[in-house]
Design a protein around this motif. Structure first.
Motif, mmCIF file in Angstrom:
data_model
loop_
_atom_site.group_PDB
_atom_site.id
_atom_site.type_symbol
_atom_site.label_atom_id
_atom_site.label_comp_id
_atom_site.label_asym_id
_atom_site.label_seq_id
_atom_site.Cartn_x
_atom_site.Cartn_y
_atom_site.Cartn_z
ATOM 1 N N ALA A 10 0.815 -1.212 0.000
ATOM 2 C CA ALA A 10 0.000 0.000 0.000
ATOM 3 C C ALA A 10 0.852 1.266 0.000
ATOM 4 C CB ALA A 10 -0.930 0.000 1.215
ATOM 5 N N CYS A 11 2.096 1.154 0.451
ATOM 6 C CA CYS A 11 2.985 2.316 0.547
ATOM 7 C C CYS A 11 4.025 2.371 -0.566
ATOM 8 C CB CYS A 11 3.719 2.302 1.889
ATOM 9 S SG CYS A 11 2.648 2.441 3.318
ATOM 10 N N GLY A 12 4.003 1.403 -1.483
ATOM 11 C CA GLY A 12 5.032 1.362 -2.517
ATOM 12 C C GLY A 12 6.383 0.956 -1.974
ATOM 13 N N LEU A 13 6.387 0.200 -0.879
ATOM 14 C CA LEU A 13 7.640 -0.251 -0.268
ATOM 15 C C LEU A 13 7.973 -1.694 -0.621
ATOM 16 C CD1 LEU A 13 7.090 1.317 3.259
ATOM 17 C CD2 LEU A 13 9.052 1.806 1.774
ATOM 18 N N ASP A 14 7.223 -2.271 -1.540
ATOM 19 C CA ASP A 14 7.394 -3.690 -1.881
ATOM 20 C C ASP A 14 8.245 -3.889 -3.119
ATOM 21 O OD1 ASP A 14 5.503 -2.513 -3.504
ATOM 22 O OD2 ASP A 14 4.182 -4.263 -3.575
ATOM 23 N N THR A 15 9.111 -2.935 -3.413
ATOM 24 C CA THR A 15 9.960 -3.039 -4.596
ATOM 25 C C THR A 15 11.375 -3.434 -4.199
ATOM 26 O OG1 THR A 15 10.651 -0.729 -4.513
ATOM 27 C CG2 THR A 15 8.606 -1.223 -5.692
ATOM 28 N N PRO A 16 12.119 -4.070 -5.102
ATOM 29 C CA PRO A 16 13.513 -4.443 -4.781
ATOM 30 C C PRO A 16 14.393 -3.225 -4.496
ATOM 31 C CG PRO A 16 12.713 -5.633 -6.716
ATOM 32 C CD PRO A 16 11.688 -4.593 -6.406
ATOM 33 N N GLN A 17 13.995 -2.065 -5.019
ATOM 34 C CA GLN A 17 14.818 -0.874 -4.835
ATOM 35 C C GLN A 17 14.723 -0.299 -3.423
ATOM 36 O OE1 GLN A 17 12.610 -1.214 -7.456
ATOM 37 N NE2 GLN A 17 14.238 -1.941 -8.846
ATOM 38 N N ALA A 18 13.732 -0.714 -2.649
ATOM 39 C CA ALA A 18 13.571 -0.178 -1.300
ATOM 40 C C ALA A 18 14.711 -0.637 -0.403
ATOM 41 C CB ALA A 18 12.231 -0.619 -0.716
ATOM 42 N N LEU A 19 15.230 0.292 0.384
ATOM 43 C CA LEU A 19 16.238 -0.062 1.376
ATOM 44 C C LEU A 19 15.549 -0.822 2.497
ATOM 45 C CD1 LEU A 19 18.100 3.369 1.656
ATOM 46 C CD2 LEU A 19 18.621 1.454 0.143
ATOM 47 N N SER A 20 16.206 -1.873 2.996
ATOM 48 C CA SER A 20 15.521 -2.677 4.005
ATOM 49 C C SER A 20 16.492 -3.229 5.024
ATOM 50 C CB SER A 20 14.777 -3.836 3.335
ATOM 51 O OG SER A 20 15.675 -4.746 2.749
ATOM 52 N N LEU A 21 15.931 -3.532 6.185
ATOM 53 C CA LEU A 21 16.645 -4.208 7.260
ATOM 54 C C LEU A 21 15.692 -5.202 7.882
ATOM 55 C CD1 LEU A 21 18.874 -4.569 9.471
ATOM 56 C CD2 LEU A 21 17.728 -2.736 10.715
ATOM 57 N N GLU A 22 16.077 -6.467 7.951
ATOM 58 C CA GLU A 22 15.240 -7.494 8.549
ATOM 59 C C GLU A 22 16.000 -8.156 9.687
ATOM 60 O OE1 GLU A 22 12.138 -7.911 7.625
ATOM 61 O OE2 GLU A 22 12.290 -6.527 5.915
ATOM 62 N N ASP A 23 15.412 -8.163 10.865
ATOM 63 C CA ASP A 23 15.995 -8.827 12.036
ATOM 64 C C ASP A 23 14.911 -9.717 12.618
ATOM 65 O OD1 ASP A 23 17.054 -9.626 14.447
ATOM 66 O OD2 ASP A 23 17.858 -7.666 14.974
ATOM 67 N N SER A 24 14.756 -10.900 12.058
ATOM 68 C CA SER A 24 13.655 -11.780 12.446
ATOM 69 C C SER A 24 13.774 -12.237 13.888
ATOM 70 C CB SER A 24 13.600 -12.993 11.509
ATOM 71 O OG SER A 24 14.839 -13.684 11.516
ATOM 72 N N ALA A 25 14.982 -12.345 14.395
ATOM 73 C CA ALA A 25 15.152 -12.798 15.776
ATOM 74 C C ALA A 25 14.500 -11.822 16.748
ATOM 75 C CB ALA A 25 16.641 -12.954 16.089
ATOM 76 N N ARG A 26 14.618 -10.546 16.456
ATOM 77 C CA ARG A 26 14.019 -9.528 17.345
ATOM 78 C C ARG A 26 12.689 -9.014 16.806
ATOM 79 N NH1 ARG A 26 17.728 -4.771 18.709
ATOM 80 N NH2 ARG A 26 18.261 -4.820 16.490
ATOM 81 N N GLN A 27 12.181 -9.622 15.729
ATOM 82 C CA GLN A 27 10.911 -9.231 15.104
ATOM 83 C C GLN A 27 10.928 -7.749 14.704
ATOM 84 O OE1 GLN A 27 8.086 -10.597 18.157
ATOM 85 N NE2 GLN A 27 7.551 -12.287 16.774
ATOM 86 N N ILE A 28 12.094 -7.317 14.186
ATOM 87 C CA ILE A 28 12.265 -5.941 13.741
ATOM 88 C C ILE A 28 12.429 -5.940 12.229
ATOM 89 C CG2 ILE A 28 13.832 -3.957 13.765
ATOM 90 C CD1 ILE A 28 14.422 -4.600 16.688
ATOM 91 N N SER A 29 11.684 -5.024 11.586
ATOM 92 C CA SER A 29 11.748 -4.908 10.130
ATOM 93 C C SER A 29 11.630 -3.439 9.761
ATOM 94 C CB SER A 29 10.619 -5.713 9.494
ATOM 95 O OG SER A 29 10.555 -5.469 8.102
ATOM 96 N N LYS A 30 12.483 -2.993 8.820
ATOM 97 C CA LYS A 30 12.486 -1.590 8.434
ATOM 98 C C LYS A 30 12.666 -1.482 6.930
ATOM 99 C CE LYS A 30 14.445 -0.604 12.939
ATOM 100 N NZ LYS A 30 15.461 0.073 13.763
ATOM 101 N N ARG A 31 11.852 -0.631 6.293
ATOM 102 C CA ARG A 31 11.938 -0.442 4.846
ATOM 103 C C ARG A 31 11.791 1.038 4.539
ATOM 104 N NH1 ARG A 31 11.854 -5.138 1.952
ATOM 105 N NH2 ARG A 31 11.373 -4.058 0.027
#
Length: 898
Positions: A766-787
């Motif tokens: 919905a925010c246009g954040l689902d593209t490969p070009q988006a900068l991202s950080l995934e930390d599944s152990a701490r349930q943290i996600s940033k895009r």
């Protein structure tokens, strides 16, 4: 560029505006210096009218739903109104005329009001027509009628400048009626001898002009006014000649107030005896005494008694009917006065008549050419929605108001609307909470597009002129009503001439004004054309007049049968819901500076969220400390009717045991049905106005460790709707708009645990954040996600989930388009505290007109600037002036280096 003179659509001040447009679009608005209500001034809301009304939020075409489980589909006007007429005719035939009802608005024009009243009472034969003015002004109506004989505020705005002593009761004028407050500030500067008393449980911005602030216990107003009269009598500061010549009932009141000596009143009101005596002295020695009041008196289960107890002070001192004096209620909505005049409360009839009065019914019936008007009393707002929930009302027409946000006890209202077999919503904005329940949505014209008239708080009638055509298929409210009425006539009275053959608003005005002839509000001498020639005029304005009437009762004769005013002696009544051990805090509700009612219009302008961008509960620091709470903590705010989760902030301007929540936040912006989920529907027995100002509540910490922060630009109305629906699953949810040049949706949410990963993917899409070009950080152990999505070197969307420590820093990068080198470094090697976060807290906009932030003002103060320096250097406070009280507060508390 063209220019059209019209009137602001917000509060009851009734400011004149000059609309700059090209015939299709409105480009700017400014105050009309020729309009006597505002003399060119505008507040922060009025001055941004051209920025509101986003077309993406507008209702543009009729929409019809043929089953409760189905979606509405676009239709044409003929089908829409034909279907409505069929449903209403069938319902009336099967269940009687009282099985249908109308709930209308203080924001309608007088011509709209008149058409609705004639439809309900003359054609359908029901008194089930009430207005949202029931929520704000009906206690003032009762107060004026009981004391003075008619619902007629006797004063003019110029009395503010000419009064020797002003008492402001239950009104934060600085926020609710800013233009009048500017006039008061100017009057104080011109005449330092003028005295001002403010009565309010909170120390609001209005108190900055006060010589005396009485922070009374909520609900103790009647005791206070009786105590003041006790002292006026004790000090012989009453006008016995006026009392004897022009009033009755004084002996009973005099006996009653003897039971309210200063010591007792000080205890009842939780103020000092010295403060009480000082107030009585200021009033008693004043050459001219003017009182101004609003919701603090009206929105109460004892609202009528509060109004009459205040008016008693004017009658006892003879301070009425003269320059600078009188009891002056400040109207909340732009045409609440016009609604009262046209009979748009269930107990009234046009021309200040009463529906319960047989002679009044006969007069109106004869004028309309019908056999009679309904005798059965109509249902007031609370009663009406109870009847909808109970099934007595089968078809409900709601126009230009949002009861699914504004009514108390929202759970009851939402239940009623969901159960009603047929709901029509006539509305300019399709995004309101009430529109969700519309089986038939009728798109109405809005400000700048419609024509008619309004009456402001000082009885001044202005001509509202359109500048541009309404968008899509939207039509004027009167036009919709009359079209429907003609169709219903064919079913209920076939073959008879139509009573609704109006082609222009002026024709409705000309018919209606005949019902005022010979009455206290007589404006039979007015017309749209005459107002265009002479300018806005105050009633009474009988035929043959050349100017209006600035003050009433100047001859000491009142609108009662015997011409004498009546003292009203009533003992105080307690709050409907006092604090107790289970709910130990009293919740007060009120207005913000830059938002309006349910935010259907102001909520479309990102700029107007700059001063306050989300709902927050204010509490005294002592009450927060007792609950181990700090600023920004999420809390559960509970009353007997429900719970909201929202952040808390300390406010030392409150008394311990009290709390404050702005009234504007509905379910669109704050999950949980909004502010009025907590308020109660208990109401005044005479005015039927609910006690919206006080409820008993408790506050506890909300433990919601998983957090979400979303900011996204572009197509804000569409994105807002998508995100609001997706985020409904979270325990806490707050939404709004931010930004001036680049509006964006801002979403904050929290939950006890992380949601399903699929929901985050939906949010990203919905925010246009689902593209490969988006900068991202995934930390599944701490349930943290940033895009984060970029357009070149500029952030255009971001989503933080799990923890949101970087939210203010990232928002500053988005807002200022700073170098994003640190952003990439932070994402590659994340740290708990991002670069500069400690200094990057969200910066509040103090001056909306000139876009001046709190940090810039504080920086100027630290450099030694005073108020005039700040105005000159930064521009703050030089336009509408609404920010000046807050700038003064910053000056008072911001230390200047030695």
């Amino acid at each position: 560029m063209k220019q059209t003179a019209s009137t602001c659509c917000y509060c009851g001040v009734g400011c004149g505006v000059l609309i700059e447009h090209d015939g299709q679009h409105i480009h700017n608005v400014k105050g009309d210096p020729a309009h006597p209500a505002n003399l060119g001034r505008l507040c922060s809301k009025g001055s941004t009218l051209h920025l509101t009304g986003d077309l993406a939020a507008r209702a543009l075409h009729p929409e019809l739903r043929l089953g409760k489980s189905m979606a509405r589909n676009r239709t044409d006007w003929d089908s829409a109104l034909g279907h409505a007429a069929e449903v209403f005719a069938r319902t009336i035939a099967e269940h009687g005329p009282d099985s249908v009802a109308f709930y209308i608005s203080g924001q309608l024009l007088t011509e709209d009001y008149y058409s609705f009243n004639k439809l309900a009472r003359a054609l359908i034969g029901t008194n089930n027509i009430d207005s949202n003015s029931r929520l704000c002004m009906s206690s003032a109506v009762v107060g004026y009628k009981r004391s003075l004989g008619a619902d007629a505020p006797p004063c003019s705005y110029e009395d503010i400048e000419q009064s020797n002593c002003l008492l402001i009761a239950g009104s934060n004028m600085a926020y609710a009626h800013p233009v009048l407050f500017r006039r008061l500030e100017a009057a104080r500067e011109a005449n330092p001898a003028q005295k001002v008393i403010v009565i309010d449980p909170r120390r609001t911005d209005t108190c900055d002009v006060a010589d005396l602030h009485l922070p009374l216990r909520p609900g103790s107003d009647v005791a206070l006014f009786h105590g003041l009269l006790h002292l006026l009598l004790e000090n012989d500061h009453v006008d016995h000649d006026f009392i004897n010549a022009h009033t009755d009932g004084f002996e009973a009141l005099q006996a009653l107030v003897q039971d309210y000596p200063p010591a007792r009143v000080a205890t009842l009101c939780d103020i000092s005896e010295a403060e009480l005596r000082q107030a009585a002295e200021l009033i008693g020695k004043a050459d001219s005494f003017l009182s101004l009041w609003c919701m603090g008196l009206n929105q109460s289960s004892a609202g009528s008694a509060k109004n009459n107890a205040l008016i008693n002070l004017h009658l006892a001192t003879g301070q009425i009917g003269k320059v600078g004096a009188g009891p002056f209620s400040l109207t909340g909505q732009p045409n609440a006065m016009g609604g009262r005049e046209t009979g748009s409360l269930s107990n009234l009839l046009p021309g200040h008549r009463d529906a319960a009065n047989a002679e009044h019914r006969r007069e109106v019936a004869d004028y309309w050419g019908v056999a009679g008007l309904p005798e059965q009393p109509g249902l007031s707002a609370i009663e009406l929605f109870e009847a909808v929930r109970d099934g007595r009302i089968k078809a409900l027409w709601i126009a230009c108001t949002n009861p699914a946000q504004s009514m108390p006890d929202q759970q009851l209202i939402h239940q009623a609307l969901s159960l009603c077999p047929f709901v029509i919503v006539q509305e300019a904005f399709s995004t309101t909470e009430t529109c969700h329940y519309a089986d038939l949505l009728l798109p109405a014209a809005s400000w700048g597009e419609k024509e008619g008239s309004v009456t402001n708080s000082e009885r001044r009638i202005s001509h509202v002129r359109p500048a541009i055509p309404a968008p899509g298929s939207a039509r004027g409210d009167w036009d919709i009503v009359c079209d429907f009425a003609r169709r219903l006539e064919q079913k209920l009275r076939p073959g008879q001439p139509s009573q609704f053959a109006f082609a222009r608003p002026a024709e409705l005005f000309d018919e209606y004004k005949g019902l005022t002839a010979g009455r206290d509000l007589d404006y039979s001498g007015l017309s749209h054309a005459l107002i265009d020639g002479l300018g806005p005029q105050q009633w009474p304005f009988p035929a043959g007049s050349r100017q209006g009437t600035p003050r009433l009762y100047t001859d000491g004769r009142f609108a009662t049968a015997d011409g004498r005013a009546h003292f009203v002696a009533e003992a105080p009544r307690p709050l409907s819901e006092p604090a107790d051990s289970s709910y130990p805090l009293v919740l007060n509700t009120g207005r913000l500076r830059d938002q309006w009612h349910g935010m259907s219009r102001t909520g479309t302008a990102a700029q107007l969220f700059g001063h306050v961008e989300r709902a927050q509960l204010s509490m005294h620091p002592q009450d927060m400390q007792a609950r181990a709470l700090e600023d920004g903590d999420l809390v559960s705010l509970s009353s007997r009717r429900g719970t909201l989760i929202l952040p808390v902030q300390a406010d030392a301007q409150l008394r311990p045991g009290q709390s404050f929540l702005p009234m504007h936040w509905g379910n669109r912006f704050l999950k949980g049905l909004g502010s009025n989920r907590l308020t109660l529907s208990n109401h005044d027995p005479l005015s039927k106005q609910p006690e919206l100002k006080q409820a008993a509540v408790e506050v506890t910490r909300a433990v919601l460790p998983w957090q979400l922060f979303v900011l996204v630009e572009g197509d804000v109305q569409q994105r807002f709707a998508q995100l609001r629906e997706l985020a409904e699953v979270f325990d806490y949810l707050s939404m709004g708009l931010v930004g001036r040049e680049r509006p964006a949706v801002l979403l904050r949410a929290a939950a006890g645990q992380a949601p399903d990963a699929a929901l985050l993917r939906q949010l990203d899409a919905a925010c246009g954040l689902d593209t490969p070009q988006a900068l991202s950080l995934e930390d599944s152990a701490r349930q943290i996600s940033k895009r984060i999505a970029l357009d070149g070197q500029r952030i255009i969307a971001l989503r933080l989930s799990g923890e949101t420590l970087a939210r203010d820093w990232l928002r500053k990068l988005w807002q200022d388009a700073d170098d994003i080198t640190d952003l990439r470094r932070w994402l590659l090697a994340p740290v708990a505290t991002p670069p500069g976060v400690s200094a990057a807290a969200t910066d509040k906009t103090i001056c909306n007109c000139m876009n001046v932030s709190q940090s810039r003002i504080c920086a100027g103060i630290e450099q030694g600037m005073q108020l005039e320096d700040l105005k000159r250097e930064l521009g703050c406070g030089t336009q509408c002036g609404s920010c000046v009280p807050e700038i003064k507060q910053l000056l008072a508390k911001t230390a200047v280096p030695a």
